[in-house]
Scaffold this active site. Structure first.
Site, PDB file in Angstrom:
ATOM      1  N   GLU A 198      48.366  -8.748  65.286  1.00 58.32           N
ATOM      2  CA  GLU A 198      49.749  -8.497  64.887  1.00 58.32           C
ATOM      3  C   GLU A 198      50.299  -9.629  64.008  1.00 58.32           C
ATOM      4  O   GLU A 198      51.196  -9.417  63.204  1.00 58.32           O
ATOM      5  CB  GLU A 198      50.622  -8.326  66.149  1.00 58.32           C
ATOM      6  CG  GLU A 198      51.824  -7.438  65.927  1.00 58.32           C
ATOM      7  CD  GLU A 198      52.548  -7.068  67.229  1.00 58.32           C
ATOM      8  OE1 GLU A 198      52.449  -7.815  68.224  1.00 58.32           O
ATOM      9  OE2 GLU A 198      53.221  -6.027  67.243  1.00 58.32           O
TER      10      GLU A 198
ATOM     11  N   HIS B 169      24.079  -4.624  75.756  1.00 59.15           N
ATOM     12  CA  HIS B 169      23.253  -3.429  75.921  1.00 59.15           C
ATOM     13  C   HIS B 169      23.870  -2.211  75.232  1.00 59.15           C
ATOM     14  O   HIS B 169      23.406  -1.095  75.402  1.00 59.15           O
ATOM     15  CB  HIS B 169      23.023  -3.161  77.414  1.00 59.15           C
ATOM     16  CG  HIS B 169      22.345  -4.315  78.084  1.00 59.15           C
ATOM     17  ND1 HIS B 169      20.981  -4.392  78.233  1.00 59.15           N
ATOM     18  CD2 HIS B 169      22.839  -5.477  78.582  1.00 59.15           C
ATOM     19  CE1 HIS B 169      20.674  -5.539  78.813  1.00 59.15           C
ATOM     20  NE2 HIS B 169      21.790  -6.218  79.037  1.00 59.15           N
TER      21      HIS B 169
ATOM     22  N   LYS C 165      56.768   4.503  65.117  1.00 51.24           N
ATOM     23  CA  LYS C 165      57.958   4.759  65.956  1.00 51.24           C
ATOM     24  C   LYS C 165      58.891   5.747  65.270  1.00 51.24           C
ATOM     25  O   LYS C 165      59.446   6.637  65.899  1.00 51.24           O
ATOM     26  CB  LYS C 165      58.710   3.443  66.219  1.00 51.24           C
ATOM     27  CG  LYS C 165      57.981   2.498  67.142  1.00 51.24           C
ATOM     28  CD  LYS C 165      58.838   1.288  67.447  1.00 51.24           C
ATOM     29  CE  LYS C 165      58.027   0.211  68.148  1.00 51.24           C
ATOM     30  NZ  LYS C 165      58.727  -1.060  68.210  1.00 51.24           N
TER      31      LYS C 165
END
Ligand code: PA5
Length: 434
Positions: free
Chosen positions: A284, A305, A419
């Protein structure tokens, strides 16, 4: 007191030539000066730089008292917040192996997603168990924690009555303004402050992180001491003495050379949430203006793995930073058995911490030979002192990297875009034509 954390760049050196490192040095030094002198963009959000020295002592002792009260009254504390208002506390509590009930209190989390099953699972856990809530939101209006808090508040009020509920709610928010502050004042919740000059992802050493950490049984004095020592170290303009400067120098030099991804690896699942906190801090803060290394996390040896193949042999656009905790909290030895039926005789009686570290060393060598620059952050042990240092180390390094890249490391304009769409789709007034 733990040893100070160290940064080993020996497996990154061959990827950065001497002139490249020398060329980057003045850039990161100038960035460090901008950060320390508070003259760059977003300087009004650099209160965290001096926090280990300037923190509010009166509030600090109130935090300790509230933590005791929470432990006395409740079996569960629900930490309710998202992003910078939750990740640091969770990272710390899991790093310290706390919050699982050993101090009598479990810490659970709400408000970091909108998933109904997760919320219902939490409500099931709270059934018949005394609990308190720490709602943490600087703005007081973030959708995820606000919805979770409405649900938890209703449950508390149903169970303990309005006054009893208010006595179990702790609000960490802006000092003066915002919906949550108004609600807290109206209902009489105990409040703690997210300082004006500290943004969410740099706030773990404020009340945002300290109240949940102290409630879980963490020693917040030792945490602040470790942070204070690292903050002093971070003032040095010598990369050999200042690991944050050295880390910033290598990250920036490697990004400049075309690296695109940084993987933060741990060899201890208790550090998984540290990787999550770090991802937010660096993602951010630095993912701006089409720049920034993409921050990824790996839990090893588990992910060797699965993702090990890619790290070793996939696109050569990544660097790896390894979190190396020297001493395990509780070690265990491989049982000594006669014969060699399982092919493990060579490990008879050996410590699992030693085996884990050999796997780490082997992987670092392999990854570097495969073309991945590797840096290693060495911590003495998983305790509060080391943790305070680690938080401070990463925050300084991140601020320096941001200014070195020419971006504001303290804003997040990009997160507003989703948003706007979400609010329009949900019919929030004022968002009809956005
Ligand atoms: O780092 C940040 O600024 C964000 O992650 C915020 O902490 C997050 O969005 C939560 O915001 P608030 O504390 O206002 O609810």
């Amino acid at each position: 007191m733990s040893q100070d954390i160290r940064l080993d760049v020996s497996y990154a050196e061959k990827f950065v030539t001497e002139p490249e490192a020398e060329g980057m040095k003045p850039v990161v030094l100038a960035a460090q000066k901008t950060l320390l002198e508070k003259t760059g963009p977003g300087a009004e959000f650099t209160g965290w730089v001096n926090l280990p020295e300037t923190y509010d002592r009166e509030e600090f002792s109130r935090i300790k008292k509230a933590a005791e009260k929470i432990r006395d009254e409740s079996r569960i504390l629900v930490v309710t917040g998202v992003g910078g208002s939750y990740l640091g506390a969770r990272a710390a509590i899991e790093f310290l192996s706390k919050g699982r009930g050993e101090s009598g209190l479990r810490v659970l989390y709400a408000g970091s997603s909108l998933n109904p099953d997760q919320m219902n699972d939490l409500l099931d856990e709270l059934e018949g168990t005394d609990f308190s809530v720490n709602i943490i939101s600087k703005s007081g209006t973030t959708t995820e924690p606000a919805i979770a808090f409405r649900i938890l508040k209703a449950l508390l009020e149903e169970r303990y009555g309005k006054k009893g509920a208010a006595d179990r709610i702790y609000a960490t928010t802006d000092k003066k303004k915002g919906t949550l502050k108004e609600l807290a004042d109206a209902e009489g919740y105990e409040t703690f402050v997210v300082p004006d000059d500290i943004g969410g992802r740099y706030s773990v050493l404020s009340a945002v992180g300290l109240l949940p950490i102290a409630s879980a049984g963490g020693d917040i004095d030792a945490l602040m001491q470790g942070a204070g020592r690292m903050a002093e170290i971070c003032q040095s303009d010598d990369p050999e003495k200042n690991p944050a400067l050295l880390y910033a120098l290598y990250r920036c030099a490697l990004e400049k050379k075309g690296m695109e991804v940084e993987v933060l690896s741990n060899y201890d699942a208790n550090l998984h949430q540290i990787c999550e906190w770090w991802k937010q801090l660096f993602g951010e803060s630095l993912g701006k203006e089409h720049q920034g290394l993409f921050p990824a996390g790996m839990d090893l040896t588990t992910d060797l793995h699965s993702m090990g193949q890619y790290i070793q042999d996939g696109r050569r656009n990544l660097i790896e930073t390894v979190l190396d905790v020297k001493n395990a909290g509780r070690d265990i030895r491989v049982p000594e058995v006669p014969g060699n039926a399982d092919g493990l005789q060579y490990l008879n009686g050996r410590s699992l911490n030693e085996i884990n570290h050999k796997a780490m060393e082997g992987s670092i060598i392999a990854h570097a030979e495969g073309g991945v620059p590797v840096m290693r952050i060495e911590l003495d042990r998983r305790d509060e002192d080391s943790l305070g240092q680690l938080f401070c180390f990463f925050e300084y390094a991140c601020g320096i990297c941001g200014y070195a890249n020419g971006v504001n490391p303290f804003d997040q304009p990009g997160v507003e875009f989703y948003k706007r769409n979400m609010f329009r789709l949900l019919g929030k007034p004022g968002y009809e034509n956005k």
